[in-house]
Design a protein around this motif. Structure first.
Motif, PDB file in Angstrom:
ATOM      1  N   ILE A  88       0.848  -1.190   0.000  1.00 53.50           N
ATOM      2  CA  ILE A  88       0.000   0.000   0.000  1.00 53.50           C
ATOM      3  C   ILE A  88       0.885   1.241   0.000  1.00 53.50           C
ATOM      4  O   ILE A  88       1.772   1.378   0.844  1.00 53.50           O
ATOM      5  CB  ILE A  88      -0.936   0.009   1.224  1.00 53.50           C
ATOM      6  CG1 ILE A  88      -1.800  -1.250   1.231  1.00 53.50           C
ATOM      7  CG2 ILE A  88      -1.806   1.274   1.234  1.00 53.50           C
ATOM      8  CD1 ILE A  88      -2.447  -1.565   2.544  1.00 53.50           C
ATOM      9  N   GLU A  89       0.622   2.115  -0.951  1.00 52.45           N
ATOM     10  CA  GLU A  89       1.265   3.424  -0.998  1.00 52.45           C
ATOM     11  C   GLU A  89       0.222   4.461  -0.612  1.00 52.45           C
ATOM     12  O   GLU A  89      -0.934   4.375  -1.042  1.00 52.45           O
ATOM     13  CB  GLU A  89       1.782   3.728  -2.405  1.00 52.45           C
ATOM     14  CG  GLU A  89       3.101   3.055  -2.726  1.00 52.45           C
ATOM     15  CD  GLU A  89       4.276   3.694  -1.990  1.00 52.45           C
ATOM     16  OE1 GLU A  89       4.714   4.789  -2.386  1.00 52.45           O
ATOM     17  OE2 GLU A  89       4.741   3.094  -1.011  1.00 52.45           O
ATOM     18  N   ARG A  96       3.371   9.697 -10.885  1.00 52.95           N
ATOM     19  CA  ARG A  96       3.584   8.626 -11.864  1.00 52.95           C
ATOM     20  C   ARG A  96       4.501   7.541 -11.305  1.00 52.95           C
ATOM     21  O   ARG A  96       4.280   6.350 -11.519  1.00 52.95           O
ATOM     22  CB  ARG A  96       4.169   9.214 -13.149  1.00 52.95           C
ATOM     23  CG  ARG A  96       4.193   8.191 -14.290  1.00 52.95           C
ATOM     24  CD  ARG A  96       4.967   8.710 -15.456  1.00 52.95           C
ATOM     25  NE  ARG A  96       6.365   8.628 -15.022  1.00 52.95           N
ATOM     26  CZ  ARG A  96       7.356   9.310 -15.541  1.00 52.95           C
ATOM     27  NH1 ARG A  96       7.153  10.137 -16.499  1.00 52.95           N
ATOM     28  NH2 ARG A  96       8.579   9.183 -15.090  1.00 52.95           N
ATOM     29  N   ARG A  97       5.520   7.939 -10.570  1.00 54.32           N
ATOM     30  CA  ARG A  97       6.471   6.960 -10.009  1.00 54.32           C
ATOM     31  C   ARG A  97       5.763   5.998  -9.044  1.00 54.32           C
ATOM     32  O   ARG A  97       6.088   4.822  -9.002  1.00 54.32           O
ATOM     33  CB  ARG A  97       7.614   7.687  -9.304  1.00 54.32           C
ATOM     34  CG  ARG A  97       8.596   6.735  -8.662  1.00 54.32           C
ATOM     35  CD  ARG A  97      10.009   7.261  -8.708  1.00 54.32           C
ATOM     36  NE  ARG A  97      10.913   6.499  -7.892  1.00 54.32           N
ATOM     37  CZ  ARG A  97      11.413   5.312  -8.233  1.00 54.32           C
ATOM     38  NH1 ARG A  97      11.086   4.766  -9.360  1.00 54.32           N
ATOM     39  NH2 ARG A  97      12.245   4.686  -7.428  1.00 54.32           N
ATOM     40  N   THR A  98       4.809   6.496  -8.285  1.00 50.90           N
ATOM     41  CA  THR A  98       4.062   5.628  -7.371  1.00 50.90           C
ATOM     42  C   THR A  98       3.282   4.586  -8.163  1.00 50.90           C
ATOM     43  O   THR A  98       3.287   3.402  -7.817  1.00 50.90           O
ATOM     44  CB  THR A  98       3.105   6.448  -6.492  1.00 50.90           C
ATOM     45  OG1 THR A  98       3.871   7.355  -5.700  1.00 50.90           O
ATOM     46  CG2 THR A  98       2.281   5.551  -5.587  1.00 50.90           C
ATOM     47  N   LEU A  99       2.623   5.011  -9.223  1.00 45.60           N
ATOM     48  CA  LEU A  99       1.872   4.072 -10.051  1.00 45.60           C
ATOM     49  C   LEU A  99       2.801   3.043 -10.680  1.00 45.60           C
ATOM     50  O   LEU A  99       2.486   1.846 -10.712  1.00 45.60           O
ATOM     51  CB  LEU A  99       1.072   4.819 -11.118  1.00 45.60           C
ATOM     52  CG  LEU A  99       0.190   3.959 -12.008  1.00 45.60           C
ATOM     53  CD1 LEU A  99      -0.804   3.137 -11.183  1.00 45.60           C
ATOM     54  CD2 LEU A  99      -0.545   4.828 -13.018  1.00 45.60           C
ATOM     55  N   GLU A 100       3.961   3.468 -11.163  1.00 45.73           N
ATOM     56  CA  GLU A 100       4.935   2.540 -11.738  1.00 45.73           C
ATOM     57  C   GLU A 100       5.407   1.528 -10.696  1.00 45.73           C
ATOM     58  O   GLU A 100       5.535   0.338 -10.983  1.00 45.73           O
ATOM     59  CB  GLU A 100       6.124   3.309 -12.310  1.00 45.73           C
ATOM     60  CG  GLU A 100       5.785   4.111 -13.552  1.00 45.73           C
ATOM     61  CD  GLU A 100       6.886   5.078 -13.971  1.00 45.73           C
ATOM     62  OE1 GLU A 100       7.907   5.218 -13.240  1.00 45.73           O
ATOM     63  OE2 GLU A 100       6.714   5.715 -15.029  1.00 45.73           O
ATOM     64  N   LYS A 101       5.657   2.008  -9.482  1.00 50.30           N
ATOM     65  CA  LYS A 101       6.111   1.119  -8.413  1.00 50.30           C
ATOM     66  C   LYS A 101       5.035   0.087  -8.077  1.00 50.30           C
ATOM     67  O   LYS A 101       5.306  -1.111  -7.969  1.00 50.30           O
ATOM     68  CB  LYS A 101       6.463   1.929  -7.160  1.00 50.30           C
ATOM     69  CG  LYS A 101       6.985   1.079  -6.017  1.00 50.30           C
ATOM     70  CD  LYS A 101       7.075   1.788  -4.678  1.00 50.30           C
ATOM     71  CE  LYS A 101       7.690   3.133  -4.687  1.00 50.30           C
ATOM     72  NZ  LYS A 101       7.819   3.701  -3.322  1.00 50.30           N
ATOM     73  N   LEU A 102       3.791   0.546  -7.930  1.00 44.93           N
ATOM     74  CA  LEU A 102       2.706  -0.375  -7.591  1.00 44.93           C
ATOM     75  C   LEU A 102       2.425  -1.366  -8.723  1.00 44.93           C
ATOM     76  O   LEU A 102       2.115  -2.533  -8.468  1.00 44.93           O
ATOM     77  CB  LEU A 102       1.450   0.397  -7.223  1.00 44.93           C
ATOM     78  CG  LEU A 102       1.511   1.095  -5.864  1.00 44.93           C
ATOM     79  CD1 LEU A 102       0.332   2.043  -5.688  1.00 44.93           C
ATOM     80  CD2 LEU A 102       1.576   0.085  -4.734  1.00 44.93           C
TER      81      LEU A 102
END
Length: 182
Positions: A88-89, A96-102
Motif C-alpha cells: 500500500i502506498e 507517476r512513479r508511485t503508479l509505476e512502483k505499484l
C-alpha cells in the motif's frame, strides 16, 4: 491477473475503503494526515490477523546512481496461508512513479493498493493497481497554513434571497421587443 486474484484485490480494496470510512480527524497538516492514514492502514491489517510492516522493501530498485538500492512501500502486509502479500502506498498527489512502483509490485504477485487522499477528484489507474480514497476538506488556519479534516463536512445550501418564487412574476425573456433585444 487471474479471476481469483482480481476478486482478492477487489475484496482487499473494498475492505480497506470501508475501514477508511470510519476515519475522522480535524485540522491536520500534510505530514500528520499521512501519518494518521498510515496508522489506520496498519490497524486495519492487524485486525485482519495479518503481519503489517511500515516502510516495507519494494521490488523496484532506485534510479542511478542508487541502482544497488531498493525503493520502499509505505505499508507491506504479509498474509498467512499462501495468500498474496499486499503493498500500500499512501499519497496526496498523483505521482507517476508511485503508479509505476505499484504496477511492478502487482507484476510480482502482490495486491497493489494506492491510497489517495485529498479533496479529489481521484483518477482511477488502469491495470492491476486498486485505488482506495480518503476524501478530506482543506482550509487555511489562522496562521495561513493549510490544514485538512475528514470526514468532509456537508456544506449547507446557500441562503436564498427570501423572494417567494411562486408569487414572483418573471416576464417572458424571449418576447419580441423585450429588454435588451440582440
Amino acid at each position: 491477473m487471474g479471476s481469483g486474484a482480481v476478486d482478492d484485490a477487489d475484496r482487499i480494496a473494498g475492505s480497506l475503503q470501508a475501514w477508511l470510512a470510519t476515519v475522522a480527524f480535524a485540522d491536520l497538516d500534510v505530514d500528520q494526515v499521512t501519518e494518521a492514514l498510515t496508522e489506520t492502514v496498519l490497524a486495519w491489517g492487524r485486525v485482519q490477523g495479518w503481519r503489517v510492516y511500515r516502510r516495507a522493501r519494494s521490488v523496484v530498485k532506485l534510479p542511478a546512481p542508487y541502482e544497488d538500492r531498493h525503493s520502499w512501500v509505505d505499508v507491506g502486509v504479509a498474509r498467512a496461508g499462501g495468500e498474496s502479500p499486499i503493498v500500500i502506498e499512501i499519497d496526496r498527489s498523483e505521482r507517476r512513479r508511485t503508479l509505476e512502483k505499484l504496477t511492478a509490485e502487482a507484476a510480482e504477485g502482490r495486491v497493489a493498493v494506492w491510497l489517495r487522499w485529498g479533496t479529489g477528484p481521484f483518477t482511477v489507474p488502469d491495470g492491476p493497481v486498486r485505488l482506495v480514497t480518503c476524501e478530506v476538506s482543506a482550509r487555511k488556519d489562522a496562521s495561513g497554513h493549510r490544514v485538512f479534516s475528514a470526514p468532509v463536512a456537508a456544506r449547507p445550501a446557500p441562503a436564498h434571497s427570501g423572494v417567494d418564487l411562486a408569487a414572483a412574476d418573471q416576464g417572458d425573456l424571449f418576447a419580441t421587443g423585450g429588454p435588451n433585444p440582440a
